[in-house]
Each structure stands twice: as structure tokens, then as C-alpha cells.
Design an enzyme around this catalytic site. Sequence first.
Site, PDB file in Angstrom:
ATOM      1  N   HIS A 232     -12.009  -2.448 -13.449  1.00  0.00           N
ATOM      2  CA  HIS A 232     -10.907  -1.619 -13.948  1.00  0.00           C
ATOM      3  C   HIS A 232     -11.107  -1.331 -15.432  1.00  0.00           C
ATOM      4  O   HIS A 232     -11.845  -2.031 -16.139  1.00  0.00           O
ATOM      5  CB  HIS A 232      -9.532  -2.255 -13.682  1.00  0.00           C
ATOM      6  N   CYS A 247     -11.735 -10.334 -13.788  1.00  0.00           N
ATOM      7  CA  CYS A 247     -12.114  -8.974 -13.426  1.00  0.00           C
ATOM      8  C   CYS A 247     -13.314  -8.507 -14.251  1.00  0.00           C
ATOM      9  O   CYS A 247     -13.664  -9.115 -15.265  1.00  0.00           O
ATOM     10  CB  CYS A 247     -10.945  -8.015 -13.658  1.00  0.00           C
TER      11      CYS A 247
END
EC number: 2.-.-.-
Length: 277
Positions: A232, A247
Site C-alpha cells: 500500500h 506491510c
Amino acid sequence: MKRTLVALLAGASLFPLAGPPAVAVAPSAARPAASTRYAAARHAALDLVPGIPRSARRPAPGGRQVHIEYVPRSEAGRGARAGRCTRSAGPFQRQAERYLRRRADGRQSAGDCRAIRRFQQTHRIAPATGYAGPVTGAVVRLLRARKDPNRAGHCPVRQERTACVDLDRQVMWVQQAGRVIFDPVPIRSGQPTMETRTGTYRIYLRRRYHISNLYHTPMPFAQFFDRGEAFHGVEDDIYEGLGSHGCVNLTWSDARNLWYLLKKHDLVYVWGRKPSG
């Protein structure tokens, strides 16, 4: 019969339920303390700090982001004054010298400093004092990776699209049938105690506009591939901070471009270990 049923239930509890969750995995209770200890010790041996305090930072011409280098505490803020060359050799001095085709002896000279300063100015690294710190080292790794990212053969060559995540070099790219179809870009993987997990995965959920339910932060162009871990975008500097909560962070524009390339069920392969510096 009763004993058999009890044994079966006890055995079943050892196996996790199938299917990945669609949200980030919560860290253990011990993680914040470990992360805080690491933050206090970051670059402790070299005593490195951001070279330009956040309060003194200015946007680059044209709105392009400036990457803030970590420098010795005694040299912090020097980039705001008239360009003075540092006499100190940073932890990535030798790598910078090698990339710039200078004598790779790991020692700073006036010529080395001028060459590294020009490199820093070209790649919007500030302060451009010639100190080869972690950010300069990261940009050198990225540029070297772009020449032939899978030269070492770590990422499997498949006929299908494969997102290759190299934690060692903190870069990722996409390849298909041995051809790079998304050039290497910088990433920020998980911080200590929240490391991005290695292995082979597939994208199972895509959300263009997503807010983390654990950390309440935006996750634009989120593409989940392992129990809440996702690609992301982020708005801050990709080279800043200790790392993510697991992440794979990308710049906003890189995350957007990756969004339009990858699809659900595409392969993701993650290997290596994030450098401690």
C-alpha cells in the site's frame, strides 16, 4: 466414547482456521516495548540523527519530495547552511564510492565528498554534505537493482505475474516469464518485532481506499497477500522511520501504478531480511 470426543476436540484446536483475515494482524503485547527499545538504539553506534529537523524542512521545487539523510549528531542541520563538505565517512561510503566509480577504500576525500554531494543533489537527498548515510546507501542499492533486479535468481521465474519483494535491498519489482514488467522501486518493510513475513503468497484482497482497523491510518491502493500484510502507499518519505507494521510500504505513486498492474490471485514472493540500519 466421551474420551475419544475430548481428544478429537483438543487435537482440532492445534490447527488454525483456513482463510486469511482481511485486516492487519495485531502485534503481540510485547511488541511496543521492543520497538521502543530499538528506536532508542537506532544508529546508536554511529549516533545518527535526521540531518535536517522536521521543523526546518522545505518542499523541493516542483513539489518533489526530499529524502532526509541520517548524519552524525554533530553535523545535523549543516545542510541548511552554505554547502560544506563533511570529512566523515558514512556507513555506506564504500558502496557509494563503488557505484560512483571511485576508489572504494571507505575513506572520505575531498573528491569523494564532491562526487557523493552531486549524487545526493541529483536524487534529492538532504543535507547534501557528502555523508553516505543509510538513505544514500538505499538509493545506491535501488539504482544498482534496476540494472538487473533478479541477477541473483532469488525470485522464481514463472509464466504468471510475480511481485518480487527483496527485503535485503528494500526494493520490489514485478516480472513475468523472466521479463521485468514493473521496474524496481523502493519499499519500507516491517520494523523489528513486526517484520514482513517471507514466503510465497497470492493476492487475496484488493481495496483502493482502505483504512487500517488496528492503526486507523490510510492504506491507499491496498493489495493484501498474507494475513493482513499488504502492498500500500504512504504519504511520508519512504526512507523515513523504523519501518511498517508488517506491510510493504511504497510511495503513493508507486502503489498506484502497482494497483493497475497486479490482479487478484497474482503471485507474491518475499525473501531476505531488512537491514538493521
